[in-house]
Design a protein around this motif. Structure first.
Motif, PDB file in Angstrom:
ATOM      1  N   LEU A   1      72.140  71.433  74.380  1.00  0.00           N
ATOM      2  CA  LEU A   1      73.104  71.509  73.285  1.00  0.00           C
ATOM      3  C   LEU A   1      72.377  71.440  71.941  1.00  0.00           C
ATOM      4  CD1 LEU A   1      75.969  69.166  74.547  1.00  0.00           C
ATOM      5  CD2 LEU A   1      76.102  71.652  74.224  1.00  0.00           C
ATOM      6  N   GLY A   2      71.336  70.581  71.883  1.00  0.00           N
ATOM      7  CA  GLY A   2      70.572  70.453  70.646  1.00  0.00           C
ATOM      8  C   GLY A   2      69.879  71.743  70.262  1.00  0.00           C
TER       9      GLY A   2
ATOM     10  N   PHE B   1      69.881  70.359  66.889  1.00  0.00           N
ATOM     11  CA  PHE B   1      69.469  68.951  66.861  1.00  0.00           C
ATOM     12  C   PHE B   1      68.629  68.589  68.092  1.00  0.00           C
ATOM     13  CE2 PHE B   1      73.667  69.065  68.830  1.00  0.00           C
ATOM     14  CZ  PHE B   1      73.542  68.241  69.932  1.00  0.00           C
ATOM     15  N   LYS B   2      67.908  69.554  68.647  1.00  0.00           N
ATOM     16  CA  LYS B   2      67.120  69.330  69.848  1.00  0.00           C
ATOM     17  C   LYS B   2      66.087  68.229  69.659  1.00  0.00           C
ATOM     18  CE  LYS B   2      64.116  71.670  73.189  1.00  0.00           C
ATOM     19  NZ  LYS B   2      63.463  72.942  73.562  1.00  0.00           N
ATOM     20  N   ASP B   3      65.449  68.192  68.494  1.00  0.00           N
ATOM     21  CA  ASP B   3      64.380  67.217  68.272  1.00  0.00           C
ATOM     22  C   ASP B   3      64.894  65.783  68.230  1.00  0.00           C
ATOM     23  OD1 ASP B   3      62.605  69.291  68.177  1.00  0.00           O
ATOM     24  OD2 ASP B   3      62.603  69.449  65.987  1.00  0.00           O
TER      25      ASP B   3
ATOM     26  N   PHE C   1      75.066  61.504  67.883  1.00  0.00           N
ATOM     27  CA  PHE C   1      76.489  61.724  67.591  1.00  0.00           C
ATOM     28  C   PHE C   1      76.672  62.268  66.180  1.00  0.00           C
ATOM     29  CE2 PHE C   1      80.764  60.518  66.320  1.00  0.00           C
ATOM     30  CZ  PHE C   1      81.514  60.869  67.431  1.00  0.00           C
ATOM     31  N   GLU C   2      75.932  61.736  65.233  1.00  0.00           N
ATOM     32  CA  GLU C   2      76.039  62.184  63.843  1.00  0.00           C
ATOM     33  C   GLU C   2      75.608  63.634  63.695  1.00  0.00           C
ATOM     34  OE1 GLU C   2      74.247  61.041  59.413  1.00  0.00           O
ATOM     35  OE2 GLU C   2      73.826  59.760  61.159  1.00  0.00           O
ATOM     36  N   GLU C   3      74.442  63.967  64.277  1.00  0.00           N
ATOM     37  CA  GLU C   3      73.929  65.334  64.166  1.00  0.00           C
ATOM     38  C   GLU C   3      74.838  66.329  64.883  1.00  0.00           C
ATOM     39  OE1 GLU C   3      71.204  66.484  62.627  1.00  0.00           O
ATOM     40  OE2 GLU C   3      70.177  64.643  62.034  1.00  0.00           O
ATOM     41  N   ALA C   4      75.306  65.960  66.071  1.00  0.00           N
ATOM     42  CA  ALA C   4      76.160  66.862  66.838  1.00  0.00           C
ATOM     43  C   ALA C   4      77.499  67.069  66.145  1.00  0.00           C
ATOM     44  CB  ALA C   4      76.369  66.296  68.239  1.00  0.00           C
TER      45      ALA C   4
ATOM     46  N   ALA D   1      77.190  69.442  63.354  1.00  0.00           N
ATOM     47  CA  ALA D   1      77.016  70.816  63.838  1.00  0.00           C
ATOM     48  C   ALA D   1      78.335  71.408  64.306  1.00  0.00           C
ATOM     49  CB  ALA D   1      75.993  70.857  64.956  1.00  0.00           C
ATOM     50  N   SER D   2      79.131  70.590  65.008  1.00  0.00           N
ATOM     51  CA  SER D   2      80.427  71.064  65.526  1.00  0.00           C
ATOM     52  C   SER D   2      81.274  69.864  65.915  1.00  0.00           C
ATOM     53  CB  SER D   2      80.234  71.977  66.741  1.00  0.00           C
ATOM     54  OG  SER D   2      81.486  72.313  67.310  1.00  0.00           O
ATOM     55  N   ARG D   3      82.451  69.775  65.338  1.00  0.00           N
ATOM     56  CA  ARG D   3      83.345  68.660  65.665  1.00  0.00           C
ATOM     57  C   ARG D   3      83.736  68.664  67.138  1.00  0.00           C
ATOM     58  NH1 ARG D   3      87.629  68.441  60.579  1.00  0.00           N
ATOM     59  NH2 ARG D   3      86.081  67.924  58.930  1.00  0.00           N
ATOM     60  N   ARG D   4      83.714  69.829  67.754  1.00  0.00           N
ATOM     61  CA  ARG D   4      84.100  69.933  69.158  1.00  0.00           C
ATOM     62  C   ARG D   4      83.142  69.205  70.084  1.00  0.00           C
ATOM     63  NH1 ARG D   4      84.708  76.203  70.164  1.00  0.00           N
ATOM     64  NH2 ARG D   4      82.672  76.077  69.117  1.00  0.00           N
ATOM     65  N   LEU D   5      81.927  68.901  69.587  1.00  0.00           N
ATOM     66  CA  LEU D   5      80.930  68.232  70.421  1.00  0.00           C
ATOM     67  C   LEU D   5      81.176  66.726  70.541  1.00  0.00           C
ATOM     68  CD1 LEU D   5      77.590  69.941  69.309  1.00  0.00           C
ATOM     69  CD2 LEU D   5      78.903  70.337  71.405  1.00  0.00           C
ATOM     70  N   ALA D   6      81.949  66.164  69.634  1.00  0.00           N
ATOM     71  CA  ALA D   6      82.122  64.714  69.606  1.00  0.00           C
ATOM     72  C   ALA D   6      82.611  64.141  70.940  1.00  0.00           C
ATOM     73  CB  ALA D   6      83.057  64.322  68.468  1.00  0.00           C
ATOM     74  N   PRO D   7      83.655  64.700  71.569  1.00  0.00           N
ATOM     75  CA  PRO D   7      84.106  64.141  72.854  1.00  0.00           C
ATOM     76  C   PRO D   7      83.019  64.198  73.928  1.00  0.00           C
ATOM     77  CG  PRO D   7      85.773  65.597  71.940  1.00  0.00           C
ATOM     78  CD  PRO D   7      84.531  65.796  71.129  1.00  0.00           C
ATOM     79  N   GLN D   8      82.242  65.286  73.946  1.00  0.00           N
ATOM     80  CA  GLN D   8      81.178  65.409  74.936  1.00  0.00           C
ATOM     81  C   GLN D   8      80.107  64.345  74.735  1.00  0.00           C
ATOM     82  OE1 GLN D   8      79.570  69.316  75.850  1.00  0.00           O
ATOM     83  NE2 GLN D   8      81.249  70.294  74.728  1.00  0.00           N
TER      84      GLN D   8
END
Length: 313
Positions: free
Chosen positions: A16-17, A22-24, A38-41, A44-51
């Motif tokens: 995902l990163g 945000f891979k690093d 969590f902050e970086e994801a 990048a996309s609010r949809r990532l927060a639940p994941q």
């Protein structure tokens, strides 16, 4: 019965990163800075927060979290499929449903670790071969109806499937899946977050392969975030409706979202369908879920006296 999935979670986070930049943030090994992930994801996309939240909870979850316990008793325990026992280990007591058939020589329990639970953490961490338990019972009124032409529909989440397993195994052992020479369809809808959170998943799949009239439908809410899960992801009551004879749905009182759900039905190798008018339902799980299942079953037209529920929590 669960497994350590931290390697899978780290790999998925890095994937995902790489996609969202945000891979690093996620190292190949060592501690994970979840707050930063969590902050970086989220940026990048609010949809990532639940994941990310789900991955964090699973990564930090103590293991084992789902265990099977078998024990022998000084005197045989006579119980009916679906009942539960009071188990005492040390100075703590808790009620657990029996997962084994009454025909088995030993008794089996399915235990989910509750982090702040009264007894489950000790059973998961401390119980060893040769330890003694105090057992009382059986108790409970979640029992099979007498043999009939009705099809059988079992619905459960997590360890709520324990009494269902006892009932299902007993049904096939005793030939109760047939009535007056006619096969009865036996359905199991089992829900969980992750695939390895499904108790007896392999056993149910094997039973489905052995019996054409046993239909096992597993429903996973979070597994698609981690693997190539292609099965059901709905709540089990919604998944059940997808397998109801469409003629019976015409008079059912469901919301407009149902048409979309039915159109998005996953491919399945079973052509069987549930006729609510000739079905009996058994449901077990947390109270709120059981209430929803009972409501859905009644809306489908399943007679009230053919709906049997047991809730907890």
């Amino acid at each position: 019965m669960d497994r350590d999935r931290r390697v899978e979670i780290r790999a998925r986070l890095r994937k995902l990163g790489a996609k969202y930049g945000f891979k690093d943030v996620v190292a190949k090994e060592g501690p994970i800075d979840w707050e930063r992930v969590f902050e970086e994801a989220s940026q990048a996309s609010r949809r990532l927060a639940p994941q990310i939240g789900a991955f964090h909870d699973r990564f930090e979850r103590a293991r084992p979290a789902l265990v099977r316990i078998e024990f022998e008793t000084d005197e045989p325990i006579e119980f009916a499929a679906g009942q539960y026992l009071s188990i005492r280990f040390g100075d703590r007591t808790r009620a657990y449903s029996v997962a084994s058939s009454p025909n088995r020589d030993h008794t089996e329990l399915c235990i989910r670790r509750v982090p702040d639970g009264r007894l489950s953490p000790r059973l998961c961490e401390e119980l060893s071969v040769g330890d003694e338990l105090a057992v009382r019972g059986p108790h409970g009124n979640l029992l099979l109806e007498g043999p009939s032409k009705r099809d059988m529909v079992f619905l459960a989440t997590g360890t709520g499937v324990a009494p269902m397993k006892s009932m299902i195994d007993y049904t096939f052992e005793e030939g109760r899946d047939t009535f007056r020479g006619e096969e009865r369809d036996v359905w199991l809808f089992l829900g969980a977050a992750w695939e390895d959170d499904l108790p007896y998943h392999d056993a149910f799949r094997a039973l489905s392969a052995e019996h054409d009239n046993f239909h096992y439908i597993s429903c996973l809410s979070r597994e698609p975030w981690l693997s190539e899960w292609g099965g059901e992801t709905e709540y089990i009551q919604d998944a059940m409706v997808k397998y109801v004879d469409e003629r019976a749905l015409q008079d059912a009182a469901f919301g407009g979202h149902m048409a979309e759900m039915l159109a998005d039905r996953p491919e399945t190798d079973t052509s069987a369908r549930i006729d609510p008018h000739v079905a009996e339902v058994y449901a077990c799980g947390i109270n709120a879920m059981v209430y929803g299942l009972e409501t859905a079953a009644r809306r489908l037209g399943i007679p009230k006296d053919s709906i049997h529920c047991e809730g907890y929590g």
